[in-house]
Design a protein around this motif. Structure first.
Motif, PDB file in Angstrom:
ATOM      1  N   GLY A  41      10.453   5.645  -7.433  1.00 27.61           N
ATOM      2  CA  GLY A  41      11.792   5.974  -6.975  1.00 27.61           C
ATOM      3  C   GLY A  41      12.612   6.766  -7.959  1.00 27.61           C
ATOM      4  N   ALA A  42      12.192   6.790  -9.213  1.00 24.07           N
ATOM      5  CA  ALA A  42      12.984   7.440 -10.256  1.00 24.07           C
ATOM      6  C   ALA A  42      13.150   8.939 -10.019  1.00 24.07           C
ATOM      7  CB  ALA A  42      12.337   7.194 -11.615  1.00 24.07           C
ATOM      8  N   SER A  43      12.164   9.560  -9.394  1.00 23.02           N
ATOM      9  CA  SER A  43      12.206  11.012  -9.213  1.00 23.02           C
ATOM     10  C   SER A  43      12.774  11.425  -7.851  1.00 23.02           C
ATOM     11  CB  SER A  43      10.795  11.587  -9.354  1.00 23.02           C
ATOM     12  OG  SER A  43       9.925  11.024  -8.377  1.00 23.02           O
ATOM     13  N   LEU A  44      13.170  10.476  -7.036  1.00 22.05           N
ATOM     14  CA  LEU A  44      13.678  10.795  -5.701  1.00 22.05           C
ATOM     15  C   LEU A  44      15.156  11.201  -5.755  1.00 22.05           C
ATOM     16  CD1 LEU A  44      12.063   7.945  -3.555  1.00 22.05           C
ATOM     17  CD2 LEU A  44      11.312  10.323  -3.793  1.00 22.05           C
ATOM     18  N   PRO A  45      15.600  12.055  -4.808  1.00 25.15           N
ATOM     19  CA  PRO A  45      17.011  12.480  -4.782  1.00 25.15           C
ATOM     20  C   PRO A  45      17.983  11.320  -4.579  1.00 25.15           C
ATOM     21  CG  PRO A  45      15.666  13.839  -3.334  1.00 25.15           C
ATOM     22  CD  PRO A  45      14.796  12.712  -3.781  1.00 25.15           C
ATOM     23  N   LEU A  46      17.579  10.334  -3.785  1.00 24.32           N
ATOM     24  CA  LEU A  46      18.381   9.131  -3.567  1.00 24.32           C
ATOM     25  C   LEU A  46      17.596   7.913  -4.003  1.00 24.32           C
ATOM     26  CD1 LEU A  46      19.877   9.771   0.011  1.00 24.32           C
ATOM     27  CD2 LEU A  46      21.021  10.052  -2.193  1.00 24.32           C
ATOM     28  N   LYS A  47      18.286   6.947  -4.567  1.00 23.53           N
ATOM     29  CA  LYS A  47      17.638   5.711  -4.989  1.00 23.53           C
ATOM     30  C   LYS A  47      17.068   4.998  -3.765  1.00 23.53           C
ATOM     31  CE  LYS A  47      18.630   1.290  -7.283  1.00 23.53           C
ATOM     32  NZ  LYS A  47      17.420   1.304  -8.115  1.00 23.53           N
ATOM     33  N   PRO A  48      15.834   4.507  -3.837  1.00 23.61           N
ATOM     34  CA  PRO A  48      15.258   3.791  -2.696  1.00 23.61           C
ATOM     35  C   PRO A  48      16.122   2.601  -2.278  1.00 23.61           C
ATOM     36  CG  PRO A  48      13.557   4.305  -4.303  1.00 23.61           C
ATOM     37  CD  PRO A  48      14.866   4.647  -4.939  1.00 23.61           C
ATOM     38  N   ARG A  49      16.137   2.337  -0.988  1.00 28.43           N
ATOM     39  CA  ARG A  49      16.943   1.250  -0.442  1.00 28.43           C
ATOM     40  C   ARG A  49      16.532  -0.097  -1.027  1.00 28.43           C
ATOM     41  NH1 ARG A  49      21.641   0.415   0.987  1.00 28.43           N
ATOM     42  NH2 ARG A  49      21.567   2.341   2.219  1.00 28.43           N
ATOM     43  N   ASN A  50      17.511  -0.898  -1.337  1.00 27.09           N
ATOM     44  CA  ASN A  50      17.292  -2.254  -1.837  1.00 27.09           C
ATOM     45  C   ASN A  50      17.220  -3.217  -0.648  1.00 27.09           C
ATOM     46  OD1 ASN A  50      17.307  -4.748  -3.048  1.00 27.09           O
ATOM     47  ND2 ASN A  50      19.322  -4.553  -3.992  1.00 27.09           N
ATOM     48  N   PHE A  51      16.017  -3.592  -0.259  1.00 26.72           N
ATOM     49  CA  PHE A  51      15.829  -4.486   0.879  1.00 26.72           C
ATOM     50  C   PHE A  51      16.143  -5.940   0.536  1.00 26.72           C
ATOM     51  CE2 PHE A  51      12.530  -1.143   1.993  1.00 26.72           C
ATOM     52  CZ  PHE A  51      13.353  -0.515   2.906  1.00 26.72           C
ATOM     53  N   ALA A  52      16.399  -6.215  -0.725  1.00 23.12           N
ATOM     54  CA  ALA A  52      16.771  -7.569  -1.139  1.00 23.12           C
ATOM     55  C   ALA A  52      18.289  -7.751  -1.145  1.00 23.12           C
ATOM     56  CB  ALA A  52      16.203  -7.868  -2.525  1.00 23.12           C
ATOM     57  N   ASP A  53      19.023  -6.710  -0.752  1.00 23.64           N
ATOM     58  CA  ASP A  53      20.484  -6.774  -0.665  1.00 23.64           C
ATOM     59  C   ASP A  53      20.854  -7.575   0.580  1.00 23.64           C
ATOM     60  OD1 ASP A  53      23.203  -6.317  -0.182  1.00 23.64           O
ATOM     61  OD2 ASP A  53      23.133  -4.260  -0.953  1.00 23.64           O
TER      62      ASP A  53
ATOM     63  N   ARG B 143       0.819  -1.206   0.000  1.00 28.26           N
ATOM     64  CA  ARG B 143       0.000   0.000   0.000  1.00 28.26           C
ATOM     65  C   ARG B 143       0.856   1.261   0.000  1.00 28.26           C
ATOM     66  NH1 ARG B 143      -2.926   0.842   5.433  1.00 28.26           N
ATOM     67  NH2 ARG B 143      -0.981   1.961   5.889  1.00 28.26           N
ATOM     68  N   ASP B 144       1.942   1.248   0.804  1.00 24.60           N
ATOM     69  CA  ASP B 144       2.685   2.487   1.052  1.00 24.60           C
ATOM     70  C   ASP B 144       4.142   2.501   0.608  1.00 24.60           C
ATOM     71  OD1 ASP B 144       0.442   3.607   2.250  1.00 24.60           O
ATOM     72  OD2 ASP B 144       1.010   2.977   4.263  1.00 24.60           O
ATOM     73  N   CYS B 145       4.741   1.345   0.343  1.00 21.51           N
ATOM     74  CA  CYS B 145       6.191   1.292   0.131  1.00 21.51           C
ATOM     75  C   CYS B 145       6.614   0.771  -1.246  1.00 21.51           C
ATOM     76  CB  CYS B 145       6.859   0.414   1.199  1.00 21.51           C
ATOM     77  SG  CYS B 145       6.299   0.720   2.883  1.00 21.51           S
ATOM     78  N   ALA B 146       5.825  -0.146  -1.802  1.00 22.10           N
ATOM     79  CA  ALA B 146       6.235  -0.831  -3.031  1.00 22.10           C
ATOM     80  C   ALA B 146       6.368   0.122  -4.217  1.00 22.10           C
ATOM     81  CB  ALA B 146       5.253  -1.950  -3.371  1.00 22.10           C
ATOM     82  N   PHE B 147       5.625   1.226  -4.209  1.00 24.44           N
ATOM     83  CA  PHE B 147       5.685   2.152  -5.338  1.00 24.44           C
ATOM     84  C   PHE B 147       7.104   2.665  -5.552  1.00 24.44           C
ATOM     85  CE2 PHE B 147       5.049   6.517  -7.136  1.00 24.44           C
ATOM     86  CZ  PHE B 147       4.574   6.114  -8.381  1.00 24.44           C
ATOM     87  N   CYS B 148       7.845   2.843  -4.457  1.00 26.54           N
ATOM     88  CA  CYS B 148       9.232   3.290  -4.575  1.00 26.54           C
ATOM     89  C   CYS B 148      10.230   2.139  -4.438  1.00 26.54           C
ATOM     90  CB  CYS B 148       9.549   4.347  -3.520  1.00 26.54           C
ATOM     91  SG  CYS B 148       8.670   5.915  -3.745  1.00 26.54           S
ATOM     92  N   HIS B 149      10.004   1.261  -3.450  1.00 28.85           N
ATOM     93  CA  HIS B 149      10.971   0.205  -3.166  1.00 28.85           C
ATOM     94  C   HIS B 149      10.791  -1.039  -4.041  1.00 28.85           C
ATOM     95  CE1 HIS B 149      12.971   2.006   0.298  1.00 28.85           C
ATOM     96  NE2 HIS B 149      11.800   2.493   0.636  1.00 28.85           N
ATOM     97  N   GLY B 150       9.710  -1.111  -4.794  1.00 26.43           N
ATOM     98  CA  GLY B 150       9.513  -2.219  -5.721  1.00 26.43           C
ATOM     99  C   GLY B 150       8.799  -3.410  -5.099  1.00 26.43           C
ATOM    100  N   LYS B 151       8.211  -4.230  -5.942  1.00 25.36           N
ATOM    101  CA  LYS B 151       7.433  -5.385  -5.483  1.00 25.36           C
ATOM    102  C   LYS B 151       8.296  -6.414  -4.769  1.00 25.36           C
ATOM    103  CE  LYS B 151       3.878  -4.984  -9.077  1.00 25.36           C
ATOM    104  NZ  LYS B 151       3.206  -5.655 -10.235  1.00 25.36           N
ATOM    105  N   THR B 152       9.551  -6.525  -5.167  1.00 22.02           N
ATOM    106  CA  THR B 152      10.454  -7.495  -4.539  1.00 22.02           C
ATOM    107  C   THR B 152      11.420  -6.830  -3.560  1.00 22.02           C
ATOM    108  OG1 THR B 152      12.090  -7.324  -6.331  1.00 22.02           O
ATOM    109  CG2 THR B 152      10.344  -8.983  -6.569  1.00 22.02           C
TER     110      THR B 152
END
Length: 212
Positions: free
Chosen positions: A150-162, A133-142
């Motif tokens: 996330g494309a328009s943000l100053p910093l790339k959204p964190r990769n939680f799959a790292d 609902r609130d996070c996937a739009f920037c951080h992605g489905k996976t």
């Protein structure tokens, strides 16, 4: 300093850096740890002290000082990162012996399993709904940080799959980032979440780094 001494010093420093890097590489999983495999090892090697339910009430716990860690204690689990649990398992601590005999993958499988005593499936299921609902739009489905927002943000959204980065993170620190935000990152949606919702989201994003 003579050139031979300088060369010896340089070689010693090079050896130290190499050894440190080699150790650091061993500190992180090389692939997604498997919870099911971790349970099998835990039941055989750890449950006698830590208990089948991870509550520190195993059959041998009464005779130990200090007592085995209670992995169901959310407040305590949030103070350590997965890498710290791995380190304790390999080196031993207090009454707990070293488990150097475990293969690297086995040790990380166990870490992924013991985390589930605190980050329960129920919490993760609730967190999934909030995440999409609130996070996937920037951080992605996976959770890879590749959402369209996330494309328009100053910093790339964190990769939680790292896997490596997540292994270093304490849940308490991740929660703080969600609560306070990160300057210039553009993160804002998590600030409106209730405390319980944030913990549930954290339980869900942990699942990006291990498999069932």
């Amino acid at each position: 300093m003579h050139s031979l001494q300088k060369l010896s010093l340089f070689l010693m420093m090079l050896l130290f850096v190499y050894a440190f890097n080699a150790f650091a590489q061993e500190m992180y999983p090389k692939k997604k740890p498997a919870v099911s495999s971790g349970k099998a090892v835990y039941d055989k090697q750890c449950a006698t002290c830590h208990g089948p339910k991870g509550d520190g009430k195993g059959a041998a716990a009464a005779g130990l000082n200090p007592k085995p860690t209670d992995f169901t204690d959310h407040s305590q689990m949030r103070l350590k990162s997965p890498a710290e649990f791995y380190d304790i398992m390999i080196k031993g601590k207090g009454a707990m012996p070293s488990f150097k005999s475990l293969k690297d993958d086995e040790a990380w499988d166990v870490v992924s399993y013991l985390i589930t005593f605190s980050d329960t499936k129920d919490m993760a299921a609730k967190g999934k709904d909030i995440y999409f609902r609130d996070c996937a739009f920037c951080h992605g489905k996976t959770g890879a940080g590749d959402g369209p927002g996330g494309a328009s943000l100053p910093l790339k959204p964190r990769n939680f799959a790292d896997i490596k980065w997540m292994a270093e993170q304490k849940d308490g620190a991740l929660y703080q980032n969600m609560t306070m935000g990160i300057p210039t990152s553009g993160i804002a949606c998590a600030a409106k979440l209730k405390p319980e919702e944030r913990w549930n989201v954290l339980s869900y994003i942990r699942a990006f780094t291990y498999s069932d």
